[in-house]
Design a protein around this motif. Sequence first.
Motif, short mmCIF file in Angstrom:
data_model
loop_
_atom_site.label_atom_id
_atom_site.label_comp_id
_atom_site.label_asym_id
_atom_site.label_seq_id
_atom_site.Cartn_x
_atom_site.Cartn_y
_atom_site.Cartn_z
N GLY A 91 0.80 -1.22 0.00
CA GLY A 91 0.00 0.00 0.00
C GLY A 91 0.84 1.26 0.00
N LYS A 92 2.05 1.18 0.51
CA LYS A 92 2.92 2.35 0.55
C LYS A 92 3.63 2.59 -0.78
CE LYS A 92 3.43 2.01 5.52
NZ LYS A 92 3.05 3.31 6.06
N LEU A 93 3.87 1.54 -1.55
CA LEU A 93 4.58 1.69 -2.82
C LEU A 93 3.66 1.92 -4.01
CD1 LEU A 93 7.27 -1.15 -2.59
CD2 LEU A 93 7.59 1.31 -2.22
N PHE A 94 2.48 1.31 -4.00
CA PHE A 94 1.63 1.33 -5.18
C PHE A 94 0.35 2.12 -4.92
CE2 PHE A 94 3.82 -2.86 -5.16
CZ PHE A 94 4.74 -2.57 -6.16
N ASP A 95 -0.20 2.70 -5.99
CA ASP A 95 -1.48 3.38 -5.91
C ASP A 95 -2.56 2.35 -5.58
OD1 ASP A 95 -0.21 5.72 -6.73
OD2 ASP A 95 -0.64 5.34 -8.85
N ALA A 96 -3.57 2.79 -4.83
CA ALA A 96 -4.62 1.87 -4.37
C ALA A 96 -5.27 1.12 -5.53
CB ALA A 96 -5.68 2.64 -3.59
N GLY A 97 -5.58 1.80 -6.60
CA GLY A 97 -6.22 1.16 -7.74
C GLY A 97 -5.28 0.29 -8.55
N GLU A 98 -3.99 0.47 -8.37
CA GLU A 98 -3.00 -0.29 -9.11
C GLU A 98 -2.82 -1.70 -8.52
OE1 GLU A 98 1.56 0.59 -10.58
OE2 GLU A 98 0.91 1.45 -8.68
N ILE A 99 -3.05 -1.85 -7.23
CA ILE A 99 -2.79 -3.12 -6.54
C ILE A 99 -3.60 -4.27 -7.15
CG2 ILE A 99 -2.94 -4.33 -4.31
CD1 ILE A 99 -2.19 -1.54 -3.04
N PRO A 100 -4.93 -4.14 -7.30
CA PRO A 100 -5.66 -5.26 -7.91
C PRO A 100 -5.22 -5.53 -9.35
CG PRO A 100 -7.18 -3.54 -7.18
CD PRO A 100 -5.81 -3.08 -6.87
N GLY A 101 -4.87 -4.48 -10.09
CA GLY A 101 -4.41 -4.66 -11.47
C GLY A 101 -3.10 -5.43 -11.53
N LEU A 102 -2.20 -5.13 -10.61
CA LEU A 102 -0.93 -5.86 -10.57
C LEU A 102 -1.18 -7.32 -10.19
CD1 LEU A 102 1.33 -3.19 -8.82
CD2 LEU A 102 1.48 -3.97 -11.19
N GLY A 103 -2.07 -7.54 -9.24
CA GLY A 103 -2.41 -8.91 -8.85
C GLY A 103 -2.99 -9.68 -10.03
N ARG A 104 -3.88 -9.04 -10.78
CA ARG A 104 -4.47 -9.69 -11.97
C ARG A 104 -3.41 -9.99 -13.01
NH1 ARG A 104 -8.53 -6.00 -11.04
NH2 ARG A 104 -7.75 -4.58 -12.64
N LYS A 105 -2.45 -9.08 -13.18
CA LYS A 105 -1.40 -9.29 -14.18
C LYS A 105 -0.53 -10.49 -13.80
CE LYS A 105 -0.40 -7.68 -17.57
NZ LYS A 105 -0.68 -8.20 -18.94
N VAL A 106 -0.17 -10.62 -12.54
CA VAL A 106 0.62 -11.77 -12.09
C VAL A 106 -0.16 -13.06 -12.33
CG1 VAL A 106 1.62 -12.92 -10.06
CG2 VAL A 106 2.00 -10.47 -10.42
N MET A 107 -1.45 -13.04 -12.00
CA MET A 107 -2.28 -14.23 -12.21
C MET A 107 -2.42 -14.54 -13.70
SD MET A 107 -3.13 -15.38 -9.26
CE MET A 107 -4.62 -16.33 -9.46
N GLU A 108 -2.55 -13.52 -14.52
CA GLU A 108 -2.66 -13.72 -15.96
C GLU A 108 -1.38 -14.35 -16.51
OE1 GLU A 108 -2.29 -10.73 -19.65
OE2 GLU A 108 -3.94 -10.26 -18.31
N LEU A 109 -0.22 -13.88 -16.05
CA LEU A 109 1.05 -14.45 -16.49
C LEU A 109 1.16 -15.93 -16.12
CD1 LEU A 109 3.43 -11.50 -15.58
CD2 LEU A 109 2.81 -12.25 -17.89
N ALA A 110 0.51 -16.30 -15.01
CA ALA A 110 0.52 -17.70 -14.56
C ALA A 110 -0.55 -18.53 -15.26
CB ALA A 110 0.33 -17.75 -13.05
N GLY A 111 -1.32 -17.91 -16.16
CA GLY A 111 -2.30 -18.65 -16.94
C GLY A 111 -3.72 -18.54 -16.46
N TYR A 112 -3.96 -17.88 -15.33
CA TYR A 112 -5.32 -17.75 -14.82
C TYR A 112 -6.08 -16.71 -15.63
CZ TYR A 112 -3.75 -20.51 -10.90
OH TYR A 112 -3.25 -21.53 -10.13
N GLY A 113 -7.31 -17.05 -16.02
CA GLY A 113 -8.13 -16.13 -16.78
C GLY A 113 -7.82 -16.11 -18.26
N ARG A 114 -6.90 -16.93 -18.68
CA ARG A 114 -6.53 -16.98 -20.10
C ARG A 114 -7.65 -17.65 -20.88
NH1 ARG A 114 -1.29 -19.96 -20.68
NH2 ARG A 114 -0.44 -18.03 -19.85
N ASP A 115 -7.96 -17.10 -22.03
CA ASP A 115 -8.94 -17.73 -22.90
C ASP A 115 -8.36 -19.03 -23.44
OD1 ASP A 115 -10.92 -15.85 -22.65
OD2 ASP A 115 -10.30 -14.70 -24.41
#
Length: 119
Positions: free
Chosen positions: A84-108
Amino acid sequence: MAVSIKELIEKKEELANRKKRKYDIETSAGMMTVKLPTRSYVAEVMKLEGSDELLLLDCIVDPNLKEAGLQEAYGCFEPTDIIGKLFDAGEIPGLGRKVMELAGYGRDIRAALHEDAKN
């Protein structure tokens, strides 16, 4: 046509190495290097409140956000406070989604109707 057993055996090392890849992600705090979460880790962390913060804390490997000097400099009481100290509040869920996407979650996943040859 489906992939053959032989092809899967030949790809064994490639598939194992794919899970060990690291990725650079641009954030508001600068470039961060992340590792991919394992399936068991995702299953555990998604049950917890604040899962995005924990996911980012554990998956960002460079810089090491758990480093005591960094934690102290930002006045963190809990290790996840650094997120929370390094990232903007709205950026945190987006970064989490990006990590999950890279791991294949949510991929079509493409699928097509399998048709057996008629005799």
